[in-house]
Design a protein around this motif. Structure first.
Motif, short mmCIF file in Angstrom:
data_model
loop_
_atom_site.label_atom_id
_atom_site.label_comp_id
_atom_site.label_asym_id
_atom_site.label_seq_id
_atom_site.Cartn_x
_atom_site.Cartn_y
_atom_site.Cartn_z
N ILE A 1 1.05 -1.17 0.34
CA ILE A 1 0.05 0.27 -0.19
C ILE A 1 1.07 1.39 0.36
N PHE B 1 -3.14 5.86 0.69
CA PHE B 1 -4.98 5.61 1.18
C PHE B 1 -4.89 6.75 1.74
N THR C 1 -9.26 7.66 2.83
CA THR C 1 -10.44 7.45 3.56
C THR C 1 -11.22 7.97 3.74
N THR D 1 -12.48 3.70 0.98
CA THR D 1 -11.22 4.13 0.94
C THR D 1 -10.75 3.50 -0.61
N LEU E 1 -7.04 2.77 -2.64
CA LEU E 1 -5.69 2.50 -2.21
C LEU E 1 -5.20 2.64 -3.75
N LEU F 1 -1.57 1.02 -4.66
CA LEU F 1 -1.00 -0.72 -4.39
C LEU F 1 0.04 -0.10 -5.49
N SER G 1 -10.87 0.87 -4.86
CA SER G 1 -11.69 2.04 -4.21
C SER G 1 -12.41 0.66 -3.43
N LYS H 1 0.53 3.10 5.55
CA LYS H 1 1.38 2.59 4.03
C LYS H 1 2.23 1.33 4.79
#
Length: 158
Positions: free
Chosen positions: A80, A83, A85, A91, A93, A95, A108, A117
């Motif tokens: 991650i 991110f 929220t 959330t 993300l 990646l 999402s 993280k």
């Protein structure tokens, strides 16, 4: 050699007309049992969500046309990178396959665990083509306008 083996060999020689080594029969049978035990059953989720590393070259996703990037996959132990929220509990993300990679995947989802993280996460889902990281995803500004691959999530393993 014990009496049973001698009787068996003698009987096989007389009735069959050929000499079959008894030891080879035993070895072949045990090899077949071992081979059968070593067969790996592929799980249903593995076939439905193959590992992305086996399907695509993730070091340069730019080589693929957006039309090709529609398939079920597993992002196995991805990091991650960032991110955010929002107020509704979803959330976003960002990646990456390696912590130093600049090949981004965005999704999402609603999470039921706390994340941080550089945490590793495994996602099974569906690639949904190429996209650009936008301001509305609320990631760090250094990721703004970077190319990414969109992922629709079916399952998450933390």
């Amino acid at each position: 050699m014990n009496r049973k083996k001698i009787a068996l060999l003698t009987g096989l020689t007389i009735f069959g007309g050929t000499n079959i080594p008894y030891n080879n029969l035993i070895n072949n049978q045990s090899n077949n049992v071992i081979k059968a035990a070593q067969r790996k059953k592929s799980s249903r989720t593995e076939s439905k969500y193959p590992n992305i590393m086996k399907k695509l070259d993730i070091t340069s996703m730019q080589q693929y046309d957006s039309n090709i990037l529609f398939m079920s996959i597993t992002l196995n132990n991805f990091y991650i990178k960032d991110f955010h929220t929002d107020n509704s509990g979803k959330t976003n993300l960002l990646l990456v396959p390696l912590s130093t990679s600049d090949q981004y995947f965005v999704t999402s989802v609603k999470l039921d665990h706390k994340i941080k993280k550089n945490q590793r996460i495994t996602i099974q889902g569906f690639l949904n083509g190429k996209t650009k990281i936008s301001k509305k995803q609320n990631f760090n500004d250094k990721y703004l306008d970077k190319s990414a691959v969109s992922v629709l999530v079916d399952h998450i393993n933390y």
